[in-house]
Design an enzyme around this catalytic site. Sequence first.
Site, PDB file in Angstrom:
ATOM      1  NE  ARG A 240      -4.418  -0.751   0.116  1.00 33.06           N
ATOM      2  CZ  ARG A 240      -4.682  -1.756  -0.728  1.00 33.06           C
ATOM      3  NH1 ARG A 240      -3.758  -2.197  -1.551  1.00 33.06           N
ATOM      4  NH2 ARG A 240      -5.868  -2.312  -0.756  1.00 33.06           N
ATOM      5  CD  GLU A 269      -2.577   3.658  -4.925  1.00 34.11           C
ATOM      6  OE1 GLU A 269      -1.395   3.301  -4.773  1.00 34.11           O
ATOM      7  OE2 GLU A 269      -3.504   2.882  -5.211  1.00 34.11           O
ATOM      8  CG  HIS A 287      -3.207  -0.334  -6.574  1.00 34.26           C
ATOM      9  ND1 HIS A 287      -3.504   0.374  -5.428  1.00 34.26           N
ATOM     10  CD2 HIS A 287      -3.409  -1.639  -6.254  1.00 34.26           C
ATOM     11  CE1 HIS A 287      -3.869  -0.461  -4.462  1.00 34.26           C
ATOM     12  NE2 HIS A 287      -3.825  -1.692  -4.946  1.00 34.26           N
TER      13      HIS A 287
HETATM   14  C1  DGY Z   1      -6.234  -5.361  -2.861  1.00 34.37           C
HETATM   15  O1  DGY Z   1      -7.060  -6.252  -3.088  1.00 34.37           O
HETATM   16  O2  DGY Z   1      -6.108  -4.849  -1.761  1.00 34.37           O
HETATM   17  C2  DGY Z   1      -5.399  -4.923  -3.999  1.00 34.37           C
HETATM   18  O3  DGY Z   1      -4.425  -4.007  -3.612  1.00 34.37           O
HETATM   19  C3  DGY Z   1      -6.258  -4.327  -5.096  1.00 34.37           C
HETATM   20  O4  DGY Z   1      -6.647  -3.052  -4.718  1.00 34.37           O
END
Ligand code: DGY
Length: 330
Positions: A240, A269, A287
């Site tokens: 993240r 982001e 992402h």
């Molecule tokens: C999640 O599933 O958390 C991935 O990062 C897709 O956003």
Amino acid sequence: MTQPAILVTRAIFPEVLVQLRQHFDVESNQDDVIWSPQELAQRLQGKAGAFMTGTEKVDAGLLARCGQLKLCANMTVGYNNFDLAAMTAAGVLGTNAPDVLTETTADFGFALLMATARRVTESEHFLRAGKWTRWSYDMFSGAEVHGTTLGIVGMGRIGQAIARRAALGFGMQVIYHNRSRLDAAVEASFNARYVGKEELLQTADHVMLVLPYSADSHHTIGATELALMKPTATLINLARGGIVDDAALAEALRDKRIAAAGLDVFEGEPAVHPALLTVPNVVLTPHIASATEGTRRAMAALAVDNLIGFLVHGKAVTPLNPEVLARAGA
Ligand code: DGY
């Protein structure tokens, strides 16, 4: 009988809407408009549930305005868009979508690692710019991946899937750091060694971040941690934005304090720290770690199962705050 009303907050596979409409009165957003928190709250009026994509903030302020809301179902495994304490206090269940994206995300971790260590995008830009005039012995010489040491920070399901690929496919030594240590048998299955964060950063040839974001994991990697890494090391953030201090990373990359980084997630982001765009030794992707059609369909299907399960049958598949279920007697 009237059906419960739900909101689908972002564009999604049309088949998902068809399925949801069999059980719910659905308001959708196929134009994929990004709603302000005020607009989201307004559209949630009278809704019992929401199909979400992990980008919509659910906090006390929103919940105070949405008294009929019972469930927010993320189609993502990450749920840092949820203030779970506030949701529990308001009696709103949160669900996420674990497991179904594990292998696909681990594949992408390796794609990013390979692209970063072997300078795939940097050399492609060079070629596309018409700069390739001859072969030379040291052109875009990168870092070895096979047989090196991979340090994984965050050894949940995705971390373990990466460790398996590293040990069994690439003959790597795996070291890891996690809130808790894995069972000895699991560690042995990919020959992983548990180490402190400092040792991991000092020892690993490649560092892969796969831990969830929380206030505790904010800037897990900043200037101090980057200074501990080998100058030849690469850093991969698959987790993240906010886990890495992107400004500090851009400086470390510019000054070659580490060799390279591969980033799929960013602080704030879809904005990307401008300094990251100016350094060549970073691979940047928007992402997309879980983005294959099959996996995105499976993620959406799990959110649908949670909506139908909870709002129609009183049982959620992957509850994040099961206290709410217990209170509801489900
Ligand atoms: C999640 O599933 O958390 C991935 O990062 C897709 O956003």
